[in-house]
Design a protein around this motif. Structure first.
Motif, PDB file in Angstrom:
ATOM      1  N   TRP A 281     -17.821  38.703 -16.250  1.00 59.11           N
ATOM      2  CA  TRP A 281     -18.076  40.081 -15.854  1.00 59.11           C
ATOM      3  C   TRP A 281     -17.234  41.006 -16.727  1.00 59.11           C
ATOM      4  O   TRP A 281     -16.479  40.546 -17.589  1.00 59.11           O
ATOM      5  N   PHE A 282     -17.364  42.326 -16.514  1.00 60.15           N
ATOM      6  CA  PHE A 282     -16.566  43.295 -17.260  1.00 60.15           C
ATOM      7  C   PHE A 282     -15.167  43.366 -16.651  1.00 60.15           C
ATOM      8  O   PHE A 282     -15.015  43.416 -15.437  1.00 60.15           O
ATOM      9  N   LYS A 283     -14.142  43.439 -17.488  1.00 58.32           N
ATOM     10  CA  LYS A 283     -12.779  43.384 -16.988  1.00 58.32           C
ATOM     11  C   LYS A 283     -12.235  44.711 -16.483  1.00 58.32           C
ATOM     12  O   LYS A 283     -11.274  44.740 -15.737  1.00 58.32           O
ATOM     13  N   ASP A 284     -12.828  45.818 -16.879  1.00 58.80           N
ATOM     14  CA  ASP A 284     -12.247  47.110 -16.518  1.00 58.80           C
ATOM     15  C   ASP A 284     -13.182  47.978 -15.689  1.00 58.80           C
ATOM     16  O   ASP A 284     -13.172  49.195 -15.797  1.00 58.80           O
ATOM     17  N   GLY A 285     -14.000  47.368 -14.861  1.00 59.97           N
ATOM     18  CA  GLY A 285     -14.857  48.150 -13.991  1.00 59.97           C
ATOM     19  C   GLY A 285     -16.124  48.639 -14.664  1.00 59.97           C
ATOM     20  O   GLY A 285     -16.597  48.065 -15.639  1.00 59.97           O
ATOM     21  N   PRO A 286     -16.685  49.745 -14.171  1.00 61.55           N
ATOM     22  CA  PRO A 286     -18.029  50.182 -14.579  1.00 61.55           C
ATOM     23  C   PRO A 286     -18.083  50.848 -15.951  1.00 61.55           C
ATOM     24  O   PRO A 286     -18.113  52.068 -16.072  1.00 61.55           O
ATOM     25  N   LYS A 287     -18.101  50.048 -17.001  1.00 62.47           N
ATOM     26  CA  LYS A 287     -18.210  50.586 -18.353  1.00 62.47           C
ATOM     27  C   LYS A 287     -19.606  50.377 -18.940  1.00 62.47           C
ATOM     28  O   LYS A 287     -19.818  50.607 -20.123  1.00 62.47           O
ATOM     29  N   LEU A 288     -20.536  49.919 -18.118  1.00 64.11           N
ATOM     30  CA  LEU A 288     -21.889  49.701 -18.621  1.00 64.11           C
ATOM     31  C   LEU A 288     -22.479  51.024 -19.099  1.00 64.11           C
ATOM     32  O   LEU A 288     -22.323  52.058 -18.453  1.00 64.11           O
ATOM     33  N   ALA A 289     -23.153  50.988 -20.242  1.00 61.42           N
ATOM     34  CA  ALA A 289     -23.770  52.186 -20.806  1.00 61.42           C
ATOM     35  C   ALA A 289     -25.008  51.780 -21.587  1.00 61.42           C
ATOM     36  O   ALA A 289     -25.115  50.640 -22.050  1.00 61.42           O
ATOM     37  N   PRO A 290     -25.969  52.693 -21.740  1.00 61.14           N
ATOM     38  CA  PRO A 290     -27.165  52.377 -22.525  1.00 61.14           C
ATOM     39  C   PRO A 290     -26.808  52.034 -23.970  1.00 61.14           C
ATOM     40  O   PRO A 290     -25.808  52.511 -24.514  1.00 61.14           O
ATOM     41  N   ASP A 291     -27.633  51.196 -24.569  1.00 59.85           N
ATOM     42  CA  ASP A 291     -27.521  50.827 -25.986  1.00 59.85           C
ATOM     43  C   ASP A 291     -26.232  50.086 -26.323  1.00 59.85           C
ATOM     44  O   ASP A 291     -25.703  50.214 -27.422  1.00 59.85           O
ATOM     45  N   GLU A 292     -25.742  49.281 -25.392  1.00 59.76           N
ATOM     46  CA  GLU A 292     -24.594  48.416 -25.664  1.00 59.76           C
ATOM     47  C   GLU A 292     -25.092  47.021 -26.034  1.00 59.76           C
ATOM     48  O   GLU A 292     -25.793  46.377 -25.252  1.00 59.76           O
ATOM     49  N   SER A 293     -24.691  46.537 -27.203  1.00 60.90           N
ATOM     50  CA  SER A 293     -25.126  45.208 -27.635  1.00 60.90           C
ATOM     51  C   SER A 293     -24.295  44.095 -27.017  1.00 60.90           C
ATOM     52  O   SER A 293     -24.752  42.956 -26.905  1.00 60.90           O
ATOM     53  N   LEU A 294     -23.057  44.404 -26.620  1.00 55.36           N
ATOM     54  CA  LEU A 294     -22.143  43.419 -26.019  1.00 55.36           C
ATOM     55  C   LEU A 294     -21.999  42.185 -26.903  1.00 55.36           C
ATOM     56  O   LEU A 294     -21.971  41.047 -26.432  1.00 55.36           O
ATOM     57  N   ALA A 295     -21.907  42.428 -28.206  1.00 57.43           N
ATOM     58  CA  ALA A 295     -21.832  41.340 -29.180  1.00 57.43           C
ATOM     59  C   ALA A 295     -20.433  40.746 -29.306  1.00 57.43           C
ATOM     60  O   ALA A 295     -20.248  39.738 -29.987  1.00 57.43           O
ATOM     61  N   THR A 296     -19.445  41.364 -28.667  1.00 54.98           N
ATOM     62  CA  THR A 296     -18.081  40.834 -28.681  1.00 54.98           C
ATOM     63  C   THR A 296     -17.595  40.683 -27.244  1.00 54.98           C
ATOM     64  O   THR A 296     -18.255  41.117 -26.293  1.00 54.98           O
ATOM     65  N   ASN A 329     -27.982  42.592 -22.371  1.00 56.42           N
ATOM     66  CA  ASN A 329     -27.343  43.816 -22.841  1.00 56.42           C
ATOM     67  C   ASN A 329     -28.247  45.002 -22.520  1.00 56.42           C
ATOM     68  O   ASN A 329     -29.250  44.845 -21.806  1.00 56.42           O
ATOM     69  N   THR A 330     -27.900  46.163 -23.048  1.00 58.13           N
ATOM     70  CA  THR A 330     -28.660  47.370 -22.699  1.00 58.13           C
ATOM     71  C   THR A 330     -29.304  48.034 -23.912  1.00 58.13           C
ATOM     72  O   THR A 330     -29.630  49.216 -23.876  1.00 58.13           O
ATOM     73  N   VAL A 331     -29.486  47.285 -24.992  1.00 59.24           N
ATOM     74  CA  VAL A 331     -30.069  47.865 -26.199  1.00 59.24           C
ATOM     75  C   VAL A 331     -31.584  48.028 -26.052  1.00 59.24           C
ATOM     76  O   VAL A 331     -32.204  47.485 -25.135  1.00 59.24           O
ATOM     77  N   GLN A 332     -32.168  48.775 -26.986  1.00 56.55           N
ATOM     78  CA  GLN A 332     -33.616  48.935 -27.023  1.00 56.55           C
ATOM     79  C   GLN A 332     -34.284  47.571 -27.175  1.00 56.55           C
ATOM     80  O   GLN A 332     -33.813  46.712 -27.913  1.00 56.55           O
ATOM     81  N   GLN A 333     -35.394  47.388 -26.467  1.00 53.81           N
ATOM     82  CA  GLN A 333     -36.124  46.128 -26.517  1.00 53.81           C
ATOM     83  C   GLN A 333     -37.474  46.364 -27.200  1.00 53.81           C
ATOM     84  O   GLN A 333     -38.253  47.213 -26.771  1.00 53.81           O
ATOM     85  N   PHE A 334     -37.725  45.612 -28.260  1.00 54.49           N
ATOM     86  CA  PHE A 334     -38.936  45.821 -29.041  1.00 54.49           C
ATOM     87  C   PHE A 334     -40.073  44.933 -28.539  1.00 54.49           C
ATOM     88  O   PHE A 334     -39.841  43.833 -28.034  1.00 54.49           O
ATOM     89  N   PRO A 335     -41.319  45.396 -28.694  1.00 53.18           N
ATOM     90  CA  PRO A 335     -42.460  44.646 -28.154  1.00 53.18           C
ATOM     91  C   PRO A 335     -42.735  43.371 -28.934  1.00 53.18           C
ATOM     92  O   PRO A 335     -42.445  43.287 -30.130  1.00 53.18           O
ATOM     93  N   PRO A 336     -43.323  42.383 -28.273  1.00 55.12           N
ATOM     94  CA  PRO A 336     -43.607  41.104 -28.924  1.00 55.12           C
ATOM     95  C   PRO A 336     -44.892  41.110 -29.731  1.00 55.12           C
ATOM     96  O   PRO A 336     -45.184  40.137 -30.420  1.00 55.12           O
ATOM     97  N   ARG A 337     -45.659  42.203 -29.638  1.00 57.53           N
ATOM     98  CA  ARG A 337     -46.951  42.223 -30.304  1.00 57.53           C
ATOM     99  C   ARG A 337     -47.404  43.655 -30.531  1.00 57.53           C
ATOM    100  O   ARG A 337     -46.902  44.593 -29.907  1.00 57.53           O
ATOM    101  N   ALA A 338     -48.359  43.813 -31.439  1.00 57.06           N
ATOM    102  CA  ALA A 338     -48.936  45.130 -31.687  1.00 57.06           C
ATOM    103  C   ALA A 338     -49.673  45.608 -30.436  1.00 57.06           C
ATOM    104  O   ALA A 338     -50.220  44.813 -29.673  1.00 57.06           O
ATOM    105  N   GLY A 339     -49.655  46.919 -30.232  1.00 54.68           N
ATOM    106  CA  GLY A 339     -50.358  47.487 -29.095  1.00 54.68           C
ATOM    107  C   GLY A 339     -49.468  47.769 -27.906  1.00 54.68           C
ATOM    108  O   GLY A 339     -49.901  48.383 -26.935  1.00 54.68           O
TER     109      GLY A 339
END
Length: 374
Positions: A281-296, A329-339
């Motif tokens: 979980w997150f160690k310092d409380g509610p730091k969740l925000a849009p567009d976070e990759s959480l890569a570290t 994570n909260t990053v943008q999610q791209f579609p799996p197909r055209a349309g």
């Protein structure tokens, strides 16, 4: 969630499956788990998260997966109209899932005739048959289900508690699934265990464990068995490096062991055979925000190398995928197909169930066929 719901089944089996929010009761009850990729693709058939790998048990059967959403989660989706893709795209990006919302992912092993399952929770289910598609790929065909008995071998539980909108992510396994890797003096030829486990044969060396056979699997459609089988070992007991002397890791391992001892002392049924591997979980409380990759791991605490040997068999040692937040994570999610259109970065994207609902809803709305199988 494992308490009897009054019908002899654990309560979580009465929760809503994500696909039913979009497709209603026509959604199959059990399908081999599909992959939630880093690019936001909807689940692919019979592959584990982030890989093209299929976990094949020692009898040659694919491990099957199912997912469940509790009442709080489902109510939030319905109340806010989030099965409508346009509504979801324009939802407040900073609004998280409500306190109490939970989702589960469960792994199931097919029970063979005569197999002793007295130490497992089991259930009867209809599962999709495996077959080859026109491109020679092994896929699940839900239009041709077959009846089996399944034994529960592992599960993830993610839930929102006060101060933690990112959800607390915990994972559990059956005690006989696989051995822990002995890190002291470890080499490719190290024998991981001298006894048989559900997903490991005695005497198998470390180099032969957790091997992803993607691209080399063959299917016997008549017997519904795959080859080769997967030898599984748990690389990080309690989701931490066993050799770490970091006080935080030492404290975390101790807490997990004490929690398991306490819970096991109170259980008298098959659930006493399951244990918590760890939680993150997150160690310092509610730091969740849009567009976070959480890569570290900068925001994280708990079991920082947390994996379930039956759900993330092939990614246990991959630094880019070695805990829950590498994929969630909260990053943008791209579609799996055209349309289809992309899902903007939202706090809600922390849930893969929500991401899949977004793309499934578009496919249903546009009356498009399912995305191509990999």
């Amino acid at each position: 969630m494992t308490q009897d719901d009054g019908s002899g089944k654990p309560r979580f089996l009465s929760f809503t499956m994500p696909r039913t929010l979009v497709f209603g009761d026509k959604a199959p009850a059990f399908l081999p788990r599909k992959n939630q990729s880093m690019t936001g693709e909807t689940f692919d058939e019979i592959i584990q998260a982030g890989t093209d790998g299929v976990l094949v048990d020692l009898q040659g059967h694919a491990v099957y997966y199912s997912q469940y959403l509790d009442h709080t989660f489902v109510t939030f989706v319905r109340r806010n109209g989030l099965t409508d893709p346009d509504t979801a795209r324009h939802f407040n990006p900073k609004e998280p899932w409500p306190i109490g919302a939970k989702e589960l992912k469960v792994s199931w092993k097919i029970v063979n005739p005569g197999e002793d399952t007295s130490g497992f929770f089991t259930t009867k289910a209809q599962i999709a048959r495996l077959t080859y598609d026109a491109n020679g790929h092994i896929v699940a065909d839900p239009s041709h289900p077959r009846a089996v008995t399944l034994a529960l071998v592992g599960f993830h539980v993610a839930g929102v508690v006060k101060g933690h909108p990112e959800m607390i992510w915990a994972t559990f396994e059956h005690k006989d699934n696989a051995p822990d890797v002995p890190h002291q003096g470890l080499s490719p030829n190290t024998i991981v265990s001298q006894r048989n486990w559900t997903f490991y044969r005695a005497g198998t060396p470390y180099r032969a464990c957790n091997v992803n056979a993607a691209g080399n699997l063959t299917l016997n459609e008549e017997t519904q068995t795959l080859s080769p089988v997967t030898e599984v070992c748990r690389v990080y007991a309690e989701g931490t490096d066993p050799g770490s002397t970091d006080p935080k890791d030492v404290k975390n391992r101790k807490a997990i062991r004490e929690l398991n001892r306490s819970v096991h002392g109170q259980l008298k049924d098959v659930w006493a055979n399951y244990f918590e591997v760890g939680a993150i979980w997150f160690k310092d409380g509610p730091k969740l925000a849009p567009d976070e990759s959480l890569a570290t791991d900068d925001l994280l605490t708990g079991s920082l190398k947390l994996s379930n040997s039956t759900i993330e068999t092939f990614t246990q040692t991959q630094s880019t995928m070695n805990n829950c937040f590498r994929c969630h994570n909260t990053v943008q999610q791209f579609p799996p197909r055209a349309g289809l259109v992309a899902l903007p970065g939202l706090d809600l994207n922390i849930s893969h169930a929500f991401v899949n609902i977004f793309f499934w809803s578009q496919e249903k709305k546009k009356e498009l066929p399912a995305a191509p199988k990999k």
